[in-house]
Design an enzyme around this catalytic site. Structure first.
Site, PDB file in Angstrom:
ATOM      1  N   CYS A   1      -6.917  13.332   8.210  1.00  0.00           N
ATOM      2  CA  CYS A   1      -6.740  11.910   8.509  1.00  0.00           C
ATOM      3  C   CYS A   1      -8.062  11.343   9.013  1.00  0.00           C
ATOM      4  O   CYS A   1      -8.776  11.987   9.794  1.00  0.00           O
ATOM      5  CB  CYS A   1      -5.649  11.739   9.567  1.00  0.00           C
ATOM      6  SG  CYS A   1      -5.554  10.068  10.251  1.00  0.00           S
TER       7      CYS A   1
ATOM      8  N   ASP B   1      -0.857  15.798   6.115  1.00  0.00           N
ATOM      9  CA  ASP B   1      -1.747  15.025   5.238  1.00  0.00           C
ATOM     10  C   ASP B   1      -3.081  15.760   5.086  1.00  0.00           C
ATOM     11  O   ASP B   1      -4.087  15.405   5.696  1.00  0.00           O
ATOM     12  CB  ASP B   1      -1.966  13.633   5.834  1.00  0.00           C
ATOM     13  CG  ASP B   1      -2.928  12.790   5.012  1.00  0.00           C
ATOM     14  OD1 ASP B   1      -2.991  12.997   3.790  1.00  0.00           O
ATOM     15  OD2 ASP B   1      -3.616  11.930   5.607  1.00  0.00           O
TER      16      ASP B   1
ATOM     17  N   HIS C   1      -8.074   3.842  -3.518  1.00  0.00           N
ATOM     18  CA  HIS C   1      -9.306   4.143  -2.790  1.00  0.00           C
ATOM     19  C   HIS C   1      -9.543   5.635  -2.826  1.00  0.00           C
ATOM     20  O   HIS C   1      -8.633   6.457  -2.698  1.00  0.00           O
ATOM     21  CB  HIS C   1      -9.311   3.593  -1.358  1.00  0.00           C
ATOM     22  CG  HIS C   1      -8.291   4.159  -0.423  1.00  0.00           C
ATOM     23  ND1 HIS C   1      -8.405   5.403   0.152  1.00  0.00           N
ATOM     24  CD2 HIS C   1      -7.141   3.633   0.059  1.00  0.00           C
ATOM     25  CE1 HIS C   1      -7.387   5.620   0.958  1.00  0.00           C
ATOM     26  NE2 HIS C   1      -6.584   4.566   0.910  1.00  0.00           N
TER      27      HIS C   1
ATOM     28  N   ASP D   1      -6.896   9.921  -2.021  1.00  0.00           N
ATOM     29  CA  ASP D   1      -7.610  11.015  -1.347  1.00  0.00           C
ATOM     30  C   ASP D   1      -9.001  11.202  -1.979  1.00  0.00           C
ATOM     31  O   ASP D   1      -9.760  10.255  -2.059  1.00  0.00           O
ATOM     32  CB  ASP D   1      -6.787  12.304  -1.383  1.00  0.00           C
ATOM     33  CG  ASP D   1      -5.573  12.251  -0.468  1.00  0.00           C
ATOM     34  OD1 ASP D   1      -5.574  11.432   0.459  1.00  0.00           O
ATOM     35  OD2 ASP D   1      -4.624  13.014  -0.687  1.00  0.00           O
TER      36      ASP D   1
ATOM     37  N   TYR E   1       0.842  -1.198   0.000  1.00  0.00           N
ATOM     38  CA  TYR E   1       0.000   0.000   0.000  1.00  0.00           C
ATOM     39  C   TYR E   1       0.875   1.246   0.000  1.00  0.00           C
ATOM     40  O   TYR E   1       1.938   1.266   0.634  1.00  0.00           O
ATOM     41  CB  TYR E   1      -0.879  -0.030   1.248  1.00  0.00           C
ATOM     42  CG  TYR E   1      -1.762   1.170   1.488  1.00  0.00           C
ATOM     43  CD1 TYR E   1      -2.878   1.423   0.692  1.00  0.00           C
ATOM     44  CD2 TYR E   1      -1.487   2.055   2.527  1.00  0.00           C
ATOM     45  CE1 TYR E   1      -3.701   2.519   0.939  1.00  0.00           C
ATOM     46  CE2 TYR E   1      -2.305   3.146   2.784  1.00  0.00           C
ATOM     47  CZ  TYR E   1      -3.407   3.379   1.984  1.00  0.00           C
ATOM     48  OH  TYR E   1      -4.214   4.457   2.234  1.00  0.00           O
TER      49      TYR E   1
ATOM     50  N   GLU F   1     -12.054   8.699  -1.209  1.00  0.00           N
ATOM     51  CA  GLU F   1     -12.816   8.930   0.016  1.00  0.00           C
ATOM     52  C   GLU F   1     -13.907   9.966  -0.201  1.00  0.00           C
ATOM     53  O   GLU F   1     -13.870  10.748  -1.159  1.00  0.00           O
ATOM     54  CB  GLU F   1     -11.885   9.363   1.141  1.00  0.00           C
ATOM     55  CG  GLU F   1     -11.144  10.649   0.881  1.00  0.00           C
ATOM     56  CD  GLU F   1      -9.951  10.811   1.809  1.00  0.00           C
ATOM     57  OE1 GLU F   1      -9.933  11.810   2.559  1.00  0.00           O
ATOM     58  OE2 GLU F   1      -9.043   9.957   1.782  1.00  0.00           O
TER      59      GLU F   1
ATOM     60  N   ASP G   1      -3.521   5.257  -2.063  1.00  0.00           N
ATOM     61  CA  ASP G   1      -4.452   6.248  -1.516  1.00  0.00           C
ATOM     62  C   ASP G   1      -4.597   7.391  -2.521  1.00  0.00           C
ATOM     63  O   ASP G   1      -3.621   8.076  -2.843  1.00  0.00           O
ATOM     64  CB  ASP G   1      -3.871   6.752  -0.195  1.00  0.00           C
ATOM     65  CG  ASP G   1      -4.733   7.777   0.513  1.00  0.00           C
ATOM     66  OD1 ASP G   1      -5.769   8.177  -0.041  1.00  0.00           O
ATOM     67  OD2 ASP G   1      -4.340   8.174   1.630  1.00  0.00           O
TER      68      ASP G   1
ATOM     69  N   ARG H   1     -13.884   4.625   0.004  1.00  0.00           N
ATOM     70  CA  ARG H   1     -13.712   4.788   1.446  1.00  0.00           C
ATOM     71  C   ARG H   1     -14.755   5.773   1.955  1.00  0.00           C
ATOM     72  O   ARG H   1     -14.986   6.821   1.346  1.00  0.00           O
ATOM     73  CB  ARG H   1     -12.313   5.334   1.749  1.00  0.00           C
ATOM     74  CG  ARG H   1     -12.157   5.832   3.187  1.00  0.00           C
ATOM     75  CD  ARG H   1     -10.769   6.362   3.434  1.00  0.00           C
ATOM     76  NE  ARG H   1     -10.783   7.491   4.355  1.00  0.00           N
ATOM     77  CZ  ARG H   1      -9.708   8.121   4.798  1.00  0.00           C
ATOM     78  NH1 ARG H   1      -8.520   7.741   4.396  1.00  0.00           N
ATOM     79  NH2 ARG H   1      -9.822   9.152   5.619  1.00  0.00           N
TER      80      ARG H   1
ATOM     81  N   ASN I   1      -9.054  -0.576   8.481  1.00  0.00           N
ATOM     82  CA  ASN I   1      -7.825   0.180   8.682  1.00  0.00           C
ATOM     83  C   ASN I   1      -7.332   0.007  10.114  1.00  0.00           C
ATOM     84  O   ASN I   1      -7.951   0.494  11.056  1.00  0.00           O
ATOM     85  CB  ASN I   1      -8.073   1.660   8.378  1.00  0.00           C
ATOM     86  CG  ASN I   1      -6.797   2.482   8.430  1.00  0.00           C
ATOM     87  OD1 ASN I   1      -5.700   1.955   8.568  1.00  0.00           O
ATOM     88  ND2 ASN I   1      -6.940   3.795   8.301  1.00  0.00           N
TER      89      ASN I   1
ATOM     90  N   GLU J   1     -13.843   3.264   7.268  1.00  0.00           N
ATOM     91  CA  GLU J   1     -12.876   3.998   8.077  1.00  0.00           C
ATOM     92  C   GLU J   1     -13.359   4.244   9.497  1.00  0.00           C
ATOM     93  O   GLU J   1     -14.528   4.575   9.740  1.00  0.00           O
ATOM     94  CB  GLU J   1     -12.572   5.347   7.402  1.00  0.00           C
ATOM     95  CG  GLU J   1     -11.555   6.210   8.133  1.00  0.00           C
ATOM     96  CD  GLU J   1     -10.167   5.595   8.213  1.00  0.00           C
ATOM     97  OE1 GLU J   1     -10.032   4.471   8.763  1.00  0.00           O
ATOM     98  OE2 GLU J   1      -9.207   6.233   7.747  1.00  0.00           O
TER      99      GLU J   1
END
Length: 303
Positions: free
Chosen positions: A116, A55, A106, A84, A40, A108, A82, A156, A210, A186
């Site tokens: 986060c 982040d 993924h 985002d 990942y 989100e 990821d 996600r 996660n 999540e």
């Protein structure tokens, strides 16, 4: 096999499929050598440890692809990345990821001002806006110059902290209907939540949990998650945290003692032979030409 097909095969081979976050090709080689079947690339990991920024979605698509491609050209196991919120155009994001050798991503449902998933203060977009992101991402599987119909588009949702379990499940069902291949749940706070999600989604939608340290979710074991219908177990920044922690612990010691001998004696530092072995490099017989020939052969196999 395409990267997407490799990821599907890994899912069949191990339940839950354990994904460790990696920062660079060498870390990916370490994970692969340890027997993990996929890996990942974390947005948080890249932001903090490769770019030195929080982040909050400021690392660009081109930068993520650059980092990921360095990994996929060397590492053979499939890589989930990821993405985002998709960088405004999820279709182009998927096209760019596939061209970079990535197996899946993924997306989100947070707003562009993202945080986060285990921090407070998150905000999320409406269900239809997220569904539009998913539909665009699915189109990207077969619209670019390099195509992978088996590329994984994972949705996600960060809705649990804001809308509770009923709202979360409603969103997940809508995301699957929009074309999501898998679901990332999540910041769940109880193993029973995965049972509820599995019952709502049915047996055929891969579900990711996660297991980030210091988060809102207890660090459940692989066996525990398997018993509750989880297909993928994510440890997004575990290796980065170990690197970060080691550096902080050692810096003061090096500064105080004025030497690194204590780290050699204590086994914290590994000899050059350890990474030469992993790189399949014999300094006695290998030279620039042999290394380049070996690298070009690997790249030809991947093409």
């Amino acid at each position: 096999m395409t990267p997407g097909q490799k990821l599907k095969a890994a899912l069949k081979a191990e339940k839950p499929l354990h994904l460790l976050g990696i920062l660079n090709p060498y870390m990916g080689m370490q994970v692969q050598a340890a027997g993990f079947k996929a890996a990942y690339v974390s947005g948080a990991g890249l932001s903090y440890f490769n770019y030195g920024v929080p982040d909050v979605g400021v690392v660009a698509l081109e930068e993520v692809c650059y980092e990921a491609k360095k990994i996929t050209r060397i590492v053979d196991i499939p890589i989930l990345v990821d993405a985002d919120t998709g960088w405004d155009d999820a279709q182009k994001t998927v096209e760019a990821f596939i061209a970079s050798g990535i197996a899946g991503l993924h997306l989100e449902d947070q707003t562009e001002d993202k945080r986060c998933g285990h921090l407070d203060g998150k905000s999320i977009v409406g269900t239809e806006e997220m569904c539009a992101r998913i539909r665009a991402a699915v189109k990207g599987k077969t619209s670019g110059k390099v195509r992978d119909a088996d590329f994984m588009v994972m949705a996600r949702t960060d809705a649990f902290a804001l809308e509770g379990m009923n709202g979360t499940i409603s969103r997940m069902q809508a995301y699957v209907e929009a074309g999501a291949d898998a679901i990332f749940a999540e910041a769940m706070t109880d193993l029973k939540h995965y049972d509820q999600i599995r019952a709502a989604l049915g047996p055929n939608v891969p579900l990711l949990a996660n297991m980030t340290e210091f988060g809102k979710t207890e660090l459940y074991t692989r066996d525990q998650l398997a018993k509750h219908g989880v297909d993928m177990m994510l440890s997004p920044v575990t290796l980065a945290r170990s690197m970060h922690g080691g550096v902080f612990d050692w810096l003061g010691d090096i500064r105080t003692k004025g030497s690194t001998q204590q780290l050699v004696d204590g086994g914290q530092l590994k000899p050059r032979s350890r990474y030469s072995d992993l790189l399949d490099y014999d300094p006695k017989t290998d030279n620039r030409d042999t290394i380049l020939a070996r690298l070009n052969a690997r790249l030809s196999e991947k093409d």
